[in-house]
Design an enzyme around this catalytic site. Structure first.
Site, PDB file in Angstrom:
ATOM      1  N   LYS A 194       0.845  -1.205   0.000  1.00 10.78           N
ATOM      2  CA  LYS A 194       0.000   0.000   0.000  1.00 10.78           C
ATOM      3  C   LYS A 194       0.874   1.247   0.000  1.00 10.78           C
ATOM      4  O   LYS A 194       0.598   2.223  -0.713  1.00 10.78           O
ATOM      5  CB  LYS A 194      -0.950  -0.015   1.207  1.00 10.78           C
ATOM      6  CG  LYS A 194      -2.081  -1.012   1.005  1.00 10.78           C
ATOM      7  CD  LYS A 194      -2.860  -1.347   2.260  1.00 10.78           C
ATOM      8  CE  LYS A 194      -3.840  -2.480   1.937  1.00 10.78           C
ATOM      9  NZ  LYS A 194      -4.471  -3.076   3.113  1.00 10.78           N
ATOM     10  N   GLN A 239      -5.200  -1.851   9.205  1.00 13.40           N
ATOM     11  CA  GLN A 239      -5.012  -3.161   8.594  1.00 13.40           C
ATOM     12  C   GLN A 239      -5.640  -4.257   9.463  1.00 13.40           C
ATOM     13  O   GLN A 239      -5.420  -4.312  10.669  1.00 13.40           O
ATOM     14  CB  GLN A 239      -3.503  -3.416   8.402  1.00 13.40           C
ATOM     15  CG  GLN A 239      -3.156  -4.689   7.658  1.00 13.40           C
ATOM     16  CD  GLN A 239      -3.572  -4.668   6.188  1.00 13.40           C
ATOM     17  OE1 GLN A 239      -3.653  -3.605   5.569  1.00 13.40           O
ATOM     18  NE2 GLN A 239      -3.842  -5.833   5.635  1.00 13.40           N
ATOM     19  N   ASP A 271     -11.500   2.133   3.110  1.00 14.78           N
ATOM     20  CA  ASP A 271     -11.822   0.708   2.931  1.00 14.78           C
ATOM     21  C   ASP A 271     -13.312   0.515   2.621  1.00 14.78           C
ATOM     22  O   ASP A 271     -13.719  -0.556   2.188  1.00 14.78           O
ATOM     23  CB  ASP A 271     -11.564  -0.051   4.242  1.00 14.78           C
ATOM     24  CG  ASP A 271     -10.184  -0.680   4.324  1.00 14.78           C
ATOM     25  OD1 ASP A 271      -9.707  -1.180   3.297  1.00 14.78           O
ATOM     26  OD2 ASP A 271      -9.618  -0.686   5.431  1.00 14.78           O
TER      27      ASP A 271
END
Ligand code: GUN
Length: 307
Positions: free
Chosen positions: A52, A96, A119
């Site tokens: 990322k 995460q 997300d």
């Protein structure tokens, strides 16, 4: 005869477009930042976070990484999320997953500001995806949609079968296909006659998490077969839910693992971060386009009678 869908190539195109837009925004004095938070030292999570960060560099975003020890308390993590919520340099926040067992994913996700939830895991964003009125794309399903589009396949009216009903992939995947007017079936572990249902699909999306369970007898000749699985075979080698070698000659288009859906998820995360920055700066108001135009309908029609 089948065509292999190159996820790396499609994701490179998406990232190139984002890079160009980011450079234009920079000229207007707008810098884009993504904060990625990792708790503990799960090796797979570390790889994802590194990728990322690399993608941020590629497209020209600032990335802010916060690596916290496994013993971090819920309050400490919430304090960091709140600090990032208030930080103007941060357009997107990604915590995460999975988190260490003593931390509750739900509590943490619910505390990320919906407008920074790149997300699209916050219930507000999940609900917006459900009603087709959303800014943030669910990353993996949106990546699948890009891959389907890259084949030139029209979704409208097609039989679409999604295998898997997770909140992150299966359910939003079904919604995106439905918004494009596919005829969508969701299958799961209790589905009877999975083979029969799957082999009706013009577009088959496998998101089960079981190595190579989809063999040629589960697919229709010429179908578009998208494999979201990231599994290990009996030799510990990375593979998908689809038995690629067995299916590739029967499918019309098929994604490999690795090199199919995986690279797309990060590209769509970059897209969401760009979107967050555009919305914050008043450069974009609302919503991904739907196949069915609901704008003309009354609110009642939209909510209750949408056919
Ligand atoms: N862990 C594995 N994939 C993801 C993802 O897309 N988002 C987050 N937050 N955690 C993950």
């Amino acid at each position: 005869m089948s065509n292999i869908i190159d996820g790396k190539a499609v994701s490179a195109q998406v990232k190139q477009r984002i890079k160009e837009e980011t450079a234009k925004l920079k000229e207007q004095g707008i810098d884009i930042g993504l904060a990625v938070v990792i708790v503990g030292d799960d090796p797979a999570s570390k790889v994802y976070v590194r990728n990322k960060k690399k993608a941020c560099e590629e497209v020209g975003f600032n990335s802010y990484e916060y690596a916290l020890p496994a013993e971090t308390t819920e309050q400490e993590l919430l304090d960091l999320v709140n600090k990032l919520n208030a930080d103007d340099k941060v357009n997107g926040i990604l915590v995460q997953l999975p988190l260490p067992k003593h931390l509750d994913d739900k509590v943490i996700i619910n505390n990320i500001l919906p407008e920074k939830d790149v997300d699209a895991f916050h219930p507000v964003n999940v609900g917006k995806i459900m009603i087709g009125d959303y800014n943030f794309l669910p990353c993996t399903p949106a990546g699948v949609m890009e891959l389907i589009a890259s084949t030139g396949t029209e979704i409208q009216g097609k039989e679409c079968v999604v295998i898997g009903r997770s909140n992150i992939v299966g359910k939003p995947m079904a919604m995106l296909l439905l918004h494009k007017s596919g005829t969508v079936t969701i299958c799961h572990s209790k589905t009877k006659n999975l083979k029969e249902v799957a082999s009706r699909a013009d577009i088959l999306v496998a998101a089960v998490g079981k190595p190579k369970i989809i063999t040629a007898d589960y697919i229709k000749e010429g179908a578009v077969v998208i494999d979201v699985g990231m599994d290990r075979d009996e030799n510990g080698k990375l593979c998908g839910d689809v038995d690629f070698e067995n299916c590739k000659d029967k499918a019309g288009f098929i994604t490999p693992v690795p090199g199919g859906v995986g690279p797309m998820t990060i590209a769509m995360l970059m897209q969401n971060t760009l979107t967050a920055a555009k919305v914050k700066n008043g450069l974009m108001d609302n919503t991904v386009e739907q196949e069915v135009d609901t704008k003309e309908r009354t609110v009642f029609n939209k909510l209750f009678l949408h056919t």
